[in-house]
Design a protein around this motif. Structure first.
Motif, PDB file in Angstrom:
ATOM      1  N   VAL A 133       0.841  -1.196   0.000  1.00  0.00           N
ATOM      2  CA  VAL A 133       0.000   0.000   0.000  1.00  0.00           C
ATOM      3  C   VAL A 133       0.875   1.245   0.000  1.00  0.00           C
ATOM      4  CG1 VAL A 133      -1.765   1.305   1.255  1.00  0.00           C
ATOM      5  CG2 VAL A 133      -1.854  -1.186   1.248  1.00  0.00           C
ATOM      6  N   GLN A 134       0.422   2.220  -0.761  1.00  0.00           N
ATOM      7  CA  GLN A 134       1.067   3.530  -0.785  1.00  0.00           C
ATOM      8  C   GLN A 134       0.057   4.568  -0.287  1.00  0.00           C
ATOM      9  OE1 GLN A 134       3.495   5.163  -4.255  1.00  0.00           O
ATOM     10  NE2 GLN A 134       1.611   6.335  -4.474  1.00  0.00           N
ATOM     11  N   VAL A 135       0.503   5.409   0.643  1.00  0.00           N
ATOM     12  CA  VAL A 135      -0.376   6.428   1.213  1.00  0.00           C
ATOM     13  C   VAL A 135       0.183   7.810   0.874  1.00  0.00           C
ATOM     14  CG1 VAL A 135      -1.368   7.390   3.299  1.00  0.00           C
ATOM     15  CG2 VAL A 135      -1.092   4.923   3.094  1.00  0.00           C
ATOM     16  N   LYS A 136      -0.645   8.606   0.235  1.00  0.00           N
ATOM     17  CA  LYS A 136      -0.321  10.007   0.010  1.00  0.00           C
ATOM     18  C   LYS A 136      -1.224  10.838   0.916  1.00  0.00           C
ATOM     19  CE  LYS A 136       1.066   9.472  -4.840  1.00  0.00           C
ATOM     20  NZ  LYS A 136       0.816   9.914  -6.239  1.00  0.00           N
ATOM     21  N   TYR A 137      -0.609  11.638   1.777  1.00  0.00           N
ATOM     22  CA  TYR A 137      -1.423  12.436   2.686  1.00  0.00           C
ATOM     23  C   TYR A 137      -0.938  13.876   2.710  1.00  0.00           C
ATOM     24  CZ  TYR A 137       2.298  12.006   6.219  1.00  0.00           C
ATOM     25  OH  TYR A 137       3.492  12.059   6.903  1.00  0.00           O
ATOM     26  N   GLU A 138      -1.873  14.748   3.031  1.00  0.00           N
ATOM     27  CA  GLU A 138      -1.594  16.179   3.109  1.00  0.00           C
ATOM     28  C   GLU A 138      -2.148  16.726   4.420  1.00  0.00           C
ATOM     29  OE1 GLU A 138      -2.662  20.416   0.854  1.00  0.00           O
ATOM     30  OE2 GLU A 138      -3.376  18.493   0.032  1.00  0.00           O
ATOM     31  N   LEU A 142      -6.979  17.119   7.294  1.00  0.00           N
ATOM     32  CA  LEU A 142      -6.167  16.085   6.658  1.00  0.00           C
ATOM     33  C   LEU A 142      -6.829  15.614   5.363  1.00  0.00           C
ATOM     34  CD1 LEU A 142      -5.457  13.950   9.844  1.00  0.00           C
ATOM     35  CD2 LEU A 142      -3.796  15.409   8.686  1.00  0.00           C
ATOM     36  N   LYS A 143      -5.994  15.286   4.389  1.00  0.00           N
ATOM     37  CA  LYS A 143      -6.455  14.710   3.130  1.00  0.00           C
ATOM     38  C   LYS A 143      -5.593  13.491   2.828  1.00  0.00           C
ATOM     39  CE  LYS A 143      -7.206  15.808  -1.756  1.00  0.00           C
ATOM     40  NZ  LYS A 143      -7.083  16.868  -2.809  1.00  0.00           N
ATOM     41  N   LEU A 144      -6.222  12.342   2.576  1.00  0.00           N
ATOM     42  CA  LEU A 144      -5.494  11.091   2.362  1.00  0.00           C
ATOM     43  C   LEU A 144      -5.933  10.409   1.084  1.00  0.00           C
ATOM     44  CD1 LEU A 144      -6.226  11.240   5.712  1.00  0.00           C
ATOM     45  CD2 LEU A 144      -4.622   9.341   5.665  1.00  0.00           C
ATOM     46  N   ASN A 145      -5.003   9.690   0.464  1.00  0.00           N
ATOM     47  CA  ASN A 145      -5.271   8.846  -0.698  1.00  0.00           C
ATOM     48  C   ASN A 145      -4.510   7.543  -0.510  1.00  0.00           C
ATOM     49  OD1 ASN A 145      -6.203   7.907  -3.111  1.00  0.00           O
ATOM     50  ND2 ASN A 145      -4.864   9.166  -4.393  1.00  0.00           N
ATOM     51  N   ILE A 146      -5.255   6.444  -0.383  1.00  0.00           N
ATOM     52  CA  ILE A 146      -4.661   5.125  -0.139  1.00  0.00           C
ATOM     53  C   ILE A 146      -4.704   4.345  -1.449  1.00  0.00           C
ATOM     54  CG2 ILE A 146      -4.780   3.051   1.288  1.00  0.00           C
ATOM     55  CD1 ILE A 146      -6.503   4.816   3.239  1.00  0.00           C
ATOM     56  N   ILE A 147      -3.520   4.005  -1.982  1.00  0.00           N
ATOM     57  CA  ILE A 147      -3.406   3.396  -3.315  1.00  0.00           C
ATOM     58  C   ILE A 147      -2.658   2.073  -3.200  1.00  0.00           C
ATOM     59  CG2 ILE A 147      -2.628   3.785  -5.686  1.00  0.00           C
ATOM     60  CD1 ILE A 147      -2.397   6.786  -4.943  1.00  0.00           C
ATOM     61  N   PRO A 148      -3.149   1.009  -3.853  1.00  0.00           N
ATOM     62  CA  PRO A 148      -2.385  -0.241  -3.878  1.00  0.00           C
ATOM     63  C   PRO A 148      -1.109  -0.085  -4.692  1.00  0.00           C
ATOM     64  CG  PRO A 148      -4.685  -0.599  -4.477  1.00  0.00           C
ATOM     65  CD  PRO A 148      -4.456   0.875  -4.502  1.00  0.00           C
ATOM     66  N   SER A 149      -0.014  -0.604  -4.218  1.00  0.00           N
ATOM     67  CA  SER A 149       1.235  -0.568  -4.973  1.00  0.00           C
ATOM     68  C   SER A 149       1.132  -1.514  -6.154  1.00  0.00           C
ATOM     69  CB  SER A 149       2.417  -0.960  -4.089  1.00  0.00           C
ATOM     70  OG  SER A 149       2.560  -0.043  -3.029  1.00  0.00           O
ATOM     71  N   LEU A 150       1.688  -1.116  -7.283  1.00  0.00           N
ATOM     72  CA  LEU A 150       1.625  -1.961  -8.475  1.00  0.00           C
ATOM     73  C   LEU A 150       2.350  -3.277  -8.284  1.00  0.00           C
ATOM     74  CD1 LEU A 150       2.187   0.754 -11.228  1.00  0.00           C
ATOM     75  CD2 LEU A 150       0.034  -0.277 -10.489  1.00  0.00           C
TER      76      LEU A 150
END
Length: 434
Positions: free
Chosen positions: A170-175, A189-197
């Motif tokens: 998992v990759q997490v991009k947060y602000e 807070l702003k988050l985007n949880i993305i599966p790693s390729l």
């Protein structure tokens, strides 16, 4: 028996000028020590010592590195012997200007960990009629507020981070839109949880069943962290507030994106209730009756008092503060609970400022005004020898200003309001206020 009475000259302003934490504003303590005779008689002062110091104290439950129930550390910022007239006096006024160090710790009381206060002390050694030396001591609290941490967009810009989970699935991009907040605020807070390729969550294979990642819940914890520096470095944390957001949804290829606001409240609740009561219409708009009619005695007034005499309720809060004995920092811990992957967490440091949002505009005006005053102050002290920097500590040292000495003559006694009734064999002083 005649003895000196020490006090500070009454003033409607704080005795600290400039803005501690901002060196360009020349943070300094400006005051005038007043020494007066207790009964109008003469006295002789051998010498006076002035000390400005900050004391940090840990609560017995706030540390784990020692068996002692109380641990304190005192830092002396200024210590000087003031020369006084060799003649007998009835009073003397001594103007003082003391540099406030850049790293001075603000006045604060944290109920879980410890507290910090600054005091100005004056000790005068004087002689009695019999020639015996005695000492008179005066101590006053100095409330120190720092201006280097402000929760405004000018001083605190949003930050963005990217984090990969330990299992690389998992990759997490947060602000964090406001990494510096106040003691009564919302953390955005702003988050985007993305599966790693590389996790294989979207790779199809006829020989293997694909297991999709599922976001179950995200937990937000606002924490305060105590760091101590006495015998050895030690730390301890406390959770101030917790928010849990449940999802139970599959993480798509584009990711799961959401925003949230986490409530932050670290100030003393009693003081907050007092502040809120001042804004009630009954307080703001109720007019007194004219003339006042009192059918019965007025109710007894009970003041909101602090258990710690040197830290008023206004300073009872958990704020980001750093000192010589201990520091208190803050952060938000984000915990992720994900199906078909290992749970993990992220810790992001934040700052908590004592200045609340409605005050920021006024604080910025104060800082701008003190910058201008500092320019004039440099010119003023230049006429008395100029401001120098101590070689030992690097702190600024202001030139001494001339004192005002009151001798025991008729004109001075009249000026100070000291009167005697001469109808007695031994003149007796007339008390203006009993």
């Amino acid at each position: 028996m005649t003895h000196p009475v020490i006090s500070l000259k009454p003033s409607y302003n704080s005795i600290i000028r400039g803005c501690p934490g901002l060196p360009e504003t020349l943070p300094r303590l400006e005051c005038e020590l007043r020494v007066r005779s207790s009964d109008g008689g003469e006295f002789y002062i051998e010498g006076m010592e002035v000390v400005l110091k900050t004391t940090e104290a840990l609560n017995s439950s706030g540390h784990t590195f020692s068996s002692r129930t109380k641990i304190e550390k005192t830092v002396v910022h200024y210590k000087k012997n003031v020369k006084v007239s060799s003649k007998k006096l009835v009073g003397i006024d001594i103007p003082l200007t003391i540099s406030v160090p850049d790293d001075i710790k603000e006045t604060n009381y944290n109920p879980r960990f410890g507290h910090c206060f600054t005091t100005l002390e004056c000790r005068a050694t004087y002689f009695t009629i019999a020639g015996n030396p005695l000492m008179e001591t005066f101590t006053t609290a100095v409330n120190v507020e720092r201006y280097d941490i402000l929760a405004s967009s000018k001083h605190s810009q949003p930050l963005s981070r990217t984090y990969h989970s330990p299992d690389k699935k998992v990759q997490v991009k947060y602000e964090v839109r406001n990494p510096c907040i106040t003691s009564d605020d919302l953390l955005h807070l702003k988050l985007n949880i993305i599966p790693s390729l590389s996790s294989g969550a979207f790779k199809s294979s006829p020989m293997k069943i694909n297991k999709k990642l599922k976001l179950k819940a995200v937990t937000f914890e606002i924490k305060e962290l105590l760091e101590t520096y006495d015998s050895h470095h030690d730390s301890k944390e406390n959770i101030i507030h917790t928010v849990v957001k449940s999802f139970n949804e599959v993480i798509t290829k584009s990711g799961t994106q959401f925003e949230t606001n986490v409530r932050v409240m670290t100030k003393n609740l009693q003081f907050k209730q007092y502040e809120m009561s001042l804004n009630e219409p009954a307080v703001l708009f109720k007019l007194p009756a004219h003339p006042p009619v009192l059918a019965e005695p007025p109710p007894e007034t009970v003041l909101l008092k602090s258990k710690k005499e040197l830290e008023p309720f206004h300073y009872h809060s958990s704020i980001t503060t750093r000192g010589k004995l201990f520091s208190i920092t803050h952060g938000v811990t984000i915990k992720f609970k994900i199906g078909n992957a290992k749970d993990f967490e992220i810790h992001q440091p934040i700052d908590i400022s004592p200045w609340v949002l409605p005050q920021l505009k006024h604080i910025e005006n104060v800082v701008a005004r003190e910058r201008e005053i500092a320019k004039n102050a440099r010119s003023f002290y230049e006429s008395f020898g100029g401001i120098r920097r101590r070689k030992s500590s690097g702190e600024l040292e202001y030139p001494p200003l001339p004192p005002v000495v009151y001798l025991a003559d008729k004109q001075t006694l009249k000026q100070l309001g000291i009167q005697y009734d001469t109808s007695f064999k031994t003149p007796k002083r007339i008390l203006v206020i009993e």
